[in-house]
Write an enzyme that holds these catalytic residues in place. Sequence first.
Site, short mmCIF file in Angstrom:
data_model
loop_
_atom_site.label_atom_id
_atom_site.label_comp_id
_atom_site.label_asym_id
_atom_site.label_seq_id
_atom_site.Cartn_x
_atom_site.Cartn_y
_atom_site.Cartn_z
N LYS A 52 0.82 -1.20 0.00
CA LYS A 52 0.00 0.00 0.00
C LYS A 52 0.86 1.25 0.00
CE LYS A 52 -4.04 -1.78 2.51
NZ LYS A 52 -4.92 -1.54 3.67
N HIS A 66 -15.43 -4.67 4.51
CA HIS A 66 -14.92 -3.33 4.76
C HIS A 66 -15.97 -2.60 5.60
CE1 HIS A 66 -12.97 0.54 2.93
NE2 HIS A 66 -13.32 0.71 4.18
N LYS A 84 -15.45 2.43 -3.84
CA LYS A 84 -16.76 2.08 -3.31
C LYS A 84 -17.87 2.38 -4.33
CE LYS A 84 -15.10 3.33 1.28
NZ LYS A 84 -15.13 4.37 2.33
N GLU A 91 -11.63 3.29 9.46
CA GLU A 91 -11.94 2.18 8.57
C GLU A 91 -11.26 0.90 9.04
OE1 GLU A 91 -12.11 2.87 4.49
OE2 GLU A 91 -12.76 4.94 4.69
N GLU A 136 -7.29 2.40 8.11
CA GLU A 136 -6.91 3.79 7.89
C GLU A 136 -7.98 4.70 8.46
OE1 GLU A 136 -6.65 4.60 3.73
OE2 GLU A 136 -8.70 4.01 3.32
N ASN A 144 -10.09 8.39 7.55
CA ASN A 144 -10.39 9.50 6.65
C ASN A 144 -10.70 10.72 7.50
OD1 ASN A 144 -10.33 8.47 3.82
ND2 ASN A 144 -11.73 6.98 4.71
N ARG A 146 -12.01 13.63 7.40
CA ARG A 146 -12.91 14.55 6.70
C ARG A 146 -14.31 13.96 6.71
NH1 ARG A 146 -13.64 11.34 2.36
NH2 ARG A 146 -11.85 10.21 1.52
N ARG A 150 -23.92 5.25 -5.25
CA ARG A 150 -23.25 6.35 -5.93
C ARG A 150 -23.62 6.30 -7.42
NH1 ARG A 150 -17.22 7.10 -3.33
NH2 ARG A 150 -17.72 6.45 -1.20
#
Length: 490
Positions: free
Chosen positions: A158, A208, A237, A275, A288, A290, A292, A338
């Site tokens: 990663k 996830h 996603k 996450e 990780e 995020n 925001r 989405r």
Amino acid sequence: MISRLLIANRGEIAVRVARACRELGIEVVAVYSTADRGSAVVDLADESVHIGPPAPRRSYLYVPSIVEAALRTGADAIHPGYGFLSEDPDFAEICAAEGLTFVGPPPAVMQQMGNKATARRLMADAGLPLLPGVVEPVRTADEAREVAARIGYPVIIKAAAGGGGRGMTVVHDAADLAAAYTSTRATARAVFGDPSVYVERYLPGARHVEVQVLCDTHGNGLYLGERDCSLQRRHQKLLEEGPAGHLSPQQRADIGRLAVRGALSVGYTGAGTMEFLVDGSGAAYFMEMNARIQVEHPVTELLTGVDLVREQLLVASGRRLQLRQEDVVPRGAAIECRINAEDPTRGFAPAPGRLDVLRVPDGPWTRFDTGYRQGDVVSPDYDSLLGKLVVWAPDREQAIRRMDRALAETRVEGPGVRTTIALHRALLRDPDVCADRHDVQFVDRRLPELLARAASLAEDPVPGIPAPHRPSLQLVQTPAGDARPAPSTP
């Protein structure tokens, strides 16, 4: 309290922030590129400023123009939304230096959590479980090979500075590791400007799961349930839902407490997302953070009744959280799809163009967040997201049926425009998805089958909904959220 806020973003998230500001009595300043002149958020704003040509690096990513616009219009705060400058600690520092409140975490926290390797080390120190691997970047292919041999294959390489699903390579065999190491570093350098990578054990069949956290500047924090984001393609996603039905109530509470512990341990403030990867037994491993607001935050809003953007603005104004953990009681089930201007049959290639028809769904507990209106042009310069369709229902089965109905009502048409609507309907009708048996590899593994089903659903008529070619009175959503009639087609 913030009195005048500049939104350093565009599209649906800019509209979302503007609406929250309106309800709090905060004046809105919008910025726009040449491509977004006359966009929905410009119409919603008290004042708007042109900041450059369509190319993001000359407009939405050009810090001098953003800061100058804020100072010139008398804004006292900046909301970065997601993407663009939302996780740029240098931008947050510049805002502070100019006396502007940055709606987000402190720059130092953003710097720490924005680097995945550093975040892993900090979360390990806070007691969060990690998958086997290293917490510091590996410097050579030989070092990566040694780590992989120690923790066992498969492994994933990663980018330390990665995000958005990019800069990750799964390796199943030692013979492929050197090439994967080199290519991942090259991608990391090109996309993120930092070639650093780290190695951890890859977890086949994982789910996830992300936890929404909210922390104030007074040391208080809480979690607002979790979202399952396992339906994704190449780590991007597609569909998010909550709650994660494969977790028991105890596992749900445990992962929530871990998320808050991790966030508070680094002094996080505002809305953020922790996450995790979850294995078949329900064991969760930190992946990780995020730092925001997330694209999928409406799922949590529908489950909890908490306006996350409003809370962001209140926290940034220095307010203490008025919620206690026991006040947060998620109810029912929510799903977000989405809707992207992409062609799934061509490798999800962007499919921009003019929106000759944009008819959004309505009905009970149905929400469509968008920054577009009928007649607008979807520019190839930006993310392909047209809007986010979100539904709530008392349980998951009803939510799936409601979402399928809402997707069938949605009409997006124009020269060259293609969308992911039919693919979402195919996903929601898949027996494994309906039974909640999917994992993060599901879409990539089953894509040909899903596309075949999507092709048949693209022409699926829904009782009571006129076919696109028939004359009809179309209701068009306006920025204020009401509806106005559009001329009938001949």
